[in-house]
Write an enzyme that holds these catalytic residues in place. Structure first.
Site, short mmCIF file in Angstrom:
data_model
loop_
_atom_site.label_atom_id
_atom_site.label_comp_id
_atom_site.label_asym_id
_atom_site.label_seq_id
_atom_site.Cartn_x
_atom_site.Cartn_y
_atom_site.Cartn_z
N HIS A 532 90.05 -22.99 48.21
CA HIS A 532 89.59 -22.93 46.82
C HIS A 532 90.25 -23.98 45.94
O HIS A 532 90.48 -23.74 44.76
CB HIS A 532 89.85 -21.53 46.27
CG HIS A 532 89.01 -20.46 46.90
ND1 HIS A 532 89.17 -19.12 46.63
CD2 HIS A 532 87.98 -20.55 47.77
CE1 HIS A 532 88.27 -18.42 47.33
NE2 HIS A 532 87.54 -19.26 48.02
N HIS A 579 86.44 -16.21 43.91
CA HIS A 579 85.97 -17.30 44.77
C HIS A 579 85.23 -18.27 43.85
O HIS A 579 84.38 -17.83 43.05
CB HIS A 579 85.06 -16.76 45.87
CG HIS A 579 85.79 -15.90 46.86
ND1 HIS A 579 86.10 -16.32 48.12
CD2 HIS A 579 86.31 -14.66 46.74
CE1 HIS A 579 86.77 -15.37 48.75
NE2 HIS A 579 86.91 -14.34 47.93
C1 LIG Z 1 85.71 -23.55 54.37
C2 LIG Z 1 85.46 -23.20 52.93
C3 LIG Z 1 85.25 -21.88 52.59
C4 LIG Z 1 85.01 -21.54 51.26
N1 LIG Z 1 84.64 -20.26 50.98
C5 LIG Z 1 84.19 -19.97 49.74
C6 LIG Z 1 83.60 -18.72 49.47
O1 LIG Z 1 83.43 -17.86 50.33
N2 LIG Z 1 83.20 -18.48 48.17
C7 LIG Z 1 83.35 -19.40 47.19
O2 LIG Z 1 83.01 -19.12 46.03
N3 LIG Z 1 83.88 -20.60 47.43
C8 LIG Z 1 84.27 -20.92 48.69
N4 LIG Z 1 84.73 -22.17 48.96
C9 LIG Z 1 84.90 -23.12 47.83
C10 LIG Z 1 83.59 -23.64 47.23
O3 LIG Z 1 82.68 -23.98 48.22
C11 LIG Z 1 83.95 -24.84 46.35
O4 LIG Z 1 84.84 -24.42 45.33
C12 LIG Z 1 82.75 -25.49 45.67
O5 LIG Z 1 81.80 -25.92 46.62
C13 LIG Z 1 83.25 -26.66 44.84
O6 LIG Z 1 82.16 -27.43 44.35
P1 LIG Z 1 82.36 -28.95 43.97
O7 LIG Z 1 81.09 -29.41 43.39
O8 LIG Z 1 83.61 -29.08 43.19
O9 LIG Z 1 82.68 -29.70 45.35
P2 LIG Z 1 81.89 -29.72 46.73
O10 LIG Z 1 80.94 -28.59 46.81
O11 LIG Z 1 82.91 -29.83 47.80
O12 LIG Z 1 81.04 -31.05 46.66
C14 LIG Z 1 81.60 -32.34 46.64
C15 LIG Z 1 80.64 -33.30 47.33
O13 LIG Z 1 81.00 -34.64 47.03
C16 LIG Z 1 80.89 -35.41 48.20
N5 LIG Z 1 81.78 -36.56 48.03
C17 LIG Z 1 83.13 -36.54 47.99
N6 LIG Z 1 83.60 -37.78 47.77
C18 LIG Z 1 82.54 -38.59 47.67
C19 LIG Z 1 82.41 -39.98 47.45
N7 LIG Z 1 83.47 -40.76 47.29
N8 LIG Z 1 81.16 -40.50 47.42
C20 LIG Z 1 80.08 -39.70 47.59
N9 LIG Z 1 80.16 -38.37 47.81
C21 LIG Z 1 81.38 -37.82 47.84
C22 LIG Z 1 81.29 -34.46 49.30
O14 LIG Z 1 80.88 -34.91 50.57
C23 LIG Z 1 80.63 -33.18 48.84
O15 LIG Z 1 79.30 -33.09 49.28
C24 LIG Z 1 85.02 -22.54 50.27
C25 LIG Z 1 85.23 -23.87 50.61
C26 LIG Z 1 85.45 -24.21 51.93
C27 LIG Z 1 85.66 -25.65 52.29
#
Ligand SMILES: Cc1cc2nc3c(=O)[nH]c(=O)nc-3n(C[C@H](O)[C@H](O)[C@H](O)COP(=O)(O)OP(=O)(O)OC[C@H]3O[C@@H](n4cnc5c(N)ncnc54)[C@H](O)[C@@H]3O)c2cc1C
Ligand SMILES: *[C@@H]1O[C@H](CO)[C@@H](O)[C@H](O)[C@H]1NC(C)=O
Ligand SMILES: *[C@@H]1O[C@H](CO)[C@@H](O)[C@H](O)[C@H]1NC(C)=O
Ligand SMILES: *[C@@H]1O[C@H](CO)[C@@H](O)[C@H](O)[C@H]1NC(C)=O
Ligand SMILES: *[C@@H]1O[C@H](CO)[C@@H](O)[C@H](O)[C@H]1NC(C)=O
Ligand SMILES: *[C@@H]1O[C@H](CO)[C@@H](O)[C@H](O)[C@H]1NC(C)=O
Ligand SMILES: *[C@@H]1O[C@H](CO)[C@@H](O)[C@H](O)[C@H]1NC(C)=O
Ligand SMILES: *[C@@H]1O[C@H](CO)[C@@H](O)[C@H](O)[C@H]1NC(C)=O
Ligand SMILES: *[C@@H]1O[C@H](CO)[C@@H](O)[C@H](O)[C@H]1NC(C)=O
Ligand SMILES: *[C@@H]1O[C@H](CO)[C@@H](O)[C@H](O)[C@H]1NC(C)=O
Ligand SMILES: *[C@@H]1O[C@H](CO)[C@@H](O)[C@H](O)[C@H]1NC(C)=O
Ligand SMILES: *[C@@H]1O[C@H](CO)[C@@H](O)[C@H](O)[C@H]1NC(C)=O
Ligand SMILES: *[C@@H]1O[C@H](CO)[C@@H](O)[C@H](O)[C@H]1NC(C)=O
Length: 601
Positions: A532, A579
């Site tokens: 997280h 979460h």
């Molecule tokens: C194994 C795991 C289990 C989890 N379990 C839960 C759960 O059960 N419930 C829950 O609520 N949350 C859970 N989470 C956390 C939740 O998924 C994240 O908090 C959420 O997805 C965050 O969203 P975000 O947009 O910040 O980042 P992300 O969803 O991670 O998206 C970031 C994106 O940016 C892309 N990216 C990164 N750098 C670059 C770059 N330089 N150029 C282009 N693209 C790039 C990545 O590839 C990715 O697709 C879990 C996470 C993981 C990894």
């Protein structure tokens, strides 16, 4: 439901045919048209980036480019099938990060999984769906001075994203969730687990037997999360609902959206000066190993949605960060913003495994023959054990007010509706290592309001190298106290009469950890992350400056810049006791309105 039928078809043909629906997806920067200009360039197609790509292109005169480092294979079987989630770690869908050695974990480095595919971490996560407590949101409003982040205002964005659907088995869920408080027409399909498991009634009976410590909560997403209740999940009709499936798949026909995959943004680029501030409307990007770098300029904004590890990393590589850190790597500072990469908050997890007197557990999914049978069933009509949630109930619990720790340590929680620790209750063995033979029940205890703070900084200046990641788990007296108490609380839960005849004994090194000293040692030796990570480019009050005041203004623009915003989990000022995916979606829904300039309150 149409989406599900389409998926069944495309699973079968994905390997050989590129479906017509992929028309808007560009596989390489060479496919970009030099004639086309974009109003917004979004970096990262996870929870934050997918919401924005969808909402900003609702106006068909607004052109958007979404750049994603991973592939467009978000319908891959291992992603779609909920109980195959473990196969996504250390795969092509994982950035494969590892933390630095953590002093609070006896020097251990631990894997730090992040999604690397369209959908981001929502395509690889464990699908628990929470929307944060009232106090979690109200604290954001306080910290930013923007009441629009307060719970009463955010509720409309939570409802806007949600589409609560019945569970696959069609059971009556009036005693599992308050359906009336949820949205029913948003892009993100959510539900409760698609089928019941053998331990469900024992968990609920425990709340009747020990109601003062473990009260039942009908809906933990009401704003008051405390108590034991049924897990809401981003699973619908047996299938994972990622940000890509929910927010991008239905709009692939929009001509004003291009999605460029397999491409990493390596820097944001200064394109001018406005009102004395550097303008950052340029992006540099590259395919790994190609040696070719392309740059492009947005006419309105560049938005970083690369997640809590890569967003601060890209900012630092671009010269936006703590100048004393950047200078160590000879990166010249354009904007001295000390909070970039600081304030890292995450949720450490410890496992309490128990052997059980039954063969009716999800441990059967360790039997390859059985899994093959279940997969055939899943592909036929989405039923069977592969579509159920990992952890049918969650508990959100607070330390007693008279706990000795509060004599010396402040309470890091957001307030009385926010937990200090969490239970995740699982009808099988699971501790992220090879499962032993037999049948188990696992209680995860998770520290959800911690006072430890970690950081991310550069480790090299090669944009394709990982940054230096230090979560600093269990580095404060409050955190180790609370982790220890959470394990003792789990033991009291499992000692309720409801478990008589089911629980045989505690398993493995957990069983040996009985005194406070032993429990502390067990926690330091076995803690992992529930993945997280958040808060690494946190928002604060608009215009305030200096260490600890936040890297972003309250509208998510990067302080000291023009044309640059952050919309992902790095923007959280505090991690919610929840979460975080649902909180990230809600943040991005409001961010879309902030960017469009429509009223958000
Ligand atoms: C194994 C795991 C289990 C989890 N379990 C839960 C759960 O059960 N419930 C829950 O609520 N949350 C859970 N989470 C956390 C939740 O998924 C994240 O908090 C959420 O997805 C965050 O969203 P975000 O947009 O910040 O980042 P992300 O969803 O991670 O998206 C970031 C994106 O940016 C892309 N990216 C990164 N750098 C670059 C770059 N330089 N150029 C282009 N693209 C790039 C990545 O590839 C990715 O697709 C879990 C996470 C993981 C990894
Ligand atoms: C935008 O959508 C409207 C209504 O659907 C349509 O009439 C118009 O032609 C579209 N414009 C563009 C530029 O696609
Ligand atoms: C992560 O590691 C696995 C196993 O080594 C590898 O197959 C995968 O390609 C790696 N992921 C990325 C994004 O490189
Ligand atoms: C930092 O980089 C060095 C190599 O330059 C590597 O050995 C080390 O593991 C990296 N540290 C982290 C925490 O990534
Ligand atoms: C927000 O600030 C007000 C006034 O300072 C305070 O009373 C309240 O407890 C704070 N709420 C949270 C959740 O921080
Ligand atoms: C579901 O159960 C509740 C409580 O037992 C009952 O009031 C309700 O009528 C049931 N709903 C349906 C559709 O059967
Ligand atoms: C749970 O409690 C109910 C009501 O007391 C009882 O009928 C049921 O058998 C219990 N379930 C289990 C699995 O113990
Ligand atoms: C930074 O530049 C100085 C002077 O050119 C050089 O000595 C040093 O090795 C460089 N440091 C790094 C981390 O590249
Ligand atoms: C594994 O599953 C198969 C198919 O369901 C079953 O026949 C077999 O008995 C199982 N093996 C074990 C060791 O449980
Ligand atoms: C799914 O298919 C299985 C196997 O054919 C069948 O037993 C079951 O009733 C089906 N379930 C539904 C909900 O259609
Ligand atoms: C806290 O209060 C409860 C109930 O009043 C009491 O049973 C318990 O012993 C107290 N704990 C401490 C550490 O004082
Ligand atoms: C195991 O379950 C059986 C009935 O299913 C029961 O007779 C037996 O007492 C249980 N054993 C223990 C140690 O609870
Ligand atoms: C915990 O890890 C340390 C090494 O860091 C080891 O010496 C110790 O024996 C371990 N304790 C337990 C209970 O496994």
């Amino acid at each position: 439901m149409a989406i599900r039928n389409t998926l069944a078809g495309s699973l079968a043909i994905a390997a050989c045919v590129i479906p017509a629906a992929f028309a808007a997806i560009l596989q390489s920067p060479t496919q970009l048209s030099s004639k086309k200009s974009y109003d917004y360039i979004i970096v990262g197609g996870g929870a934050g980036g997918s919401v924005l790509a969808n909402r900003l292109t609702e106006d068909n005169y607004t052109n958007v480019l979404l750049i994603e480092a991973g592939s467009s294979d978000y319908k891959n079987l291992n992603i779609a099938v909920p109980q195959l989630a473990a196969a996504l770690a250390r795969s092509e869908f994982d950035w494969n990060f590892t933390t630095a050695g953590q002093p609070g974990l006896n020097g251990r480095s631990i894997p730090y999984q992040r999604g690397h595919v369209l959908g981001g971490s929502t395509a690889v996560n464990y699908m628990a769906f929470n929307t944060g407590s009232r106090d979690d949101w109200d604290r954001w409003a306080n910290v930013t001075g923007d009441s629009g982040w307060g719970f009463d205002n955010i509720v409309k964005y939570i409802k806007k994203m949600e589409n609560f659907v019945p569970p696959l088995d069609g059971r009556n869920i009036s005693d599992e969730v308050d359906v009336s408080i949820h949205g029913h027409s948003g892009p993100l399909h959510i539900s409760v687990s698609g089928a019941k498991v053998a331990t469900d009634d024992r968990v609920i009976n425990t709340t009747r037997e020990l109601p003062s410590e473990f009260p039942f909560n009908l809906d933990q997403n009401s704003g008051d999360s405390l108590g034991i209740g049924w897990t809401q999940v981003t699973i619908a009709d047996g299938e994972r609902q990622s940000a890509a499936l929910s927010y991008l798949d239905p709009i692939l026909s929009r001509k004003n959206l291009d999605i460029l995959v397999n491409t990493q943004a390596t820097k944001v680029l200064q394109t001018g000066v406005s009102g004395g501030k550097p303008v950052f409307r340029g992006v540099q990007f590259s395919q790994v190993g190609s040696g070719k770098f392309t740059t492009l300029k947005a006419t309105r904004e560049v938005i970083l949605s690369a997640g809590a590890i890569k967003t601060p990393h890209v900012l630092m590589l671009s010269g936006i960060g703590d100048s004393s850190e950047l200078s160590k790597f000879n990166v010249s500072t354009i904007v001295d913003l000390p909070d970039v990469g600081k304030n890292l908050q995450d949720h450490p997890l410890v496992t309490s495994p128990f052997r059980v007197n039954s063969t009716d557990t999800l441990d059967n999914l360790n039997n390859a023959t059985f899994v093959a049978e279940q997969l055939a069933l899943w592909q036929k009509n989405r039923t069977g054990e592969l579509g159920v949630a990992t952890g049918s109930q969650l508990g959100w619990l607070r330390l007693p007010d008279n706990s000795s720790i509060f004599e010396t340590e402040p309470d890091p929680s957001a307030g009385p509706t926010s937990a200090h620790f969490e239970f995740i209750l699982i009808d099988s063995f699971i501790d992220f290592s090879a499962p032993p033979p037999g049948n188990y029940f696992t209680g995860f205890t998770v520290l959800v309001s911690s006072s430890s703070r970690g950081y991310i900084t550069l480790n090299t200046t090669n944009p394709f190298d990982p940054p230096f990641i230090q979560p600093s788990f269990l580095s404060t007296p409050f955190d180790i106290f609370t982790m220890r108490e959470s394990i003792k609380s789990m033991r009291r839960f499992m000692a309720a009469p409801a478990w008589d005849g089911w629980i045989l004994n505690e398993f493995g090194s957990f069983a040996a950890a009985q005194t406070d000293e032993q429990i502390e040692e067990y926690a330091r030796n076995t803690t992992v992350t529930v993945n997280h990570v958040t808060c690494t480019v946190g928002m604060g009050k608009t215009g305030s400056s200096g260490p600890g005041t936040g890297a972003l203004n309250a509208d998510l623009t990067v302080k000291g810049t023009v044309g640059l915003r952050v919309v992902d989990a790095s923007a959280f000022p505090f991690i919610p006791a929840a979460h975080p995916q649902g909180v990230t979606y809600a943040l991005a829904e409001r961010a879309a309105d902030l960017i469009k300039g429509v009223s958000t309150c």
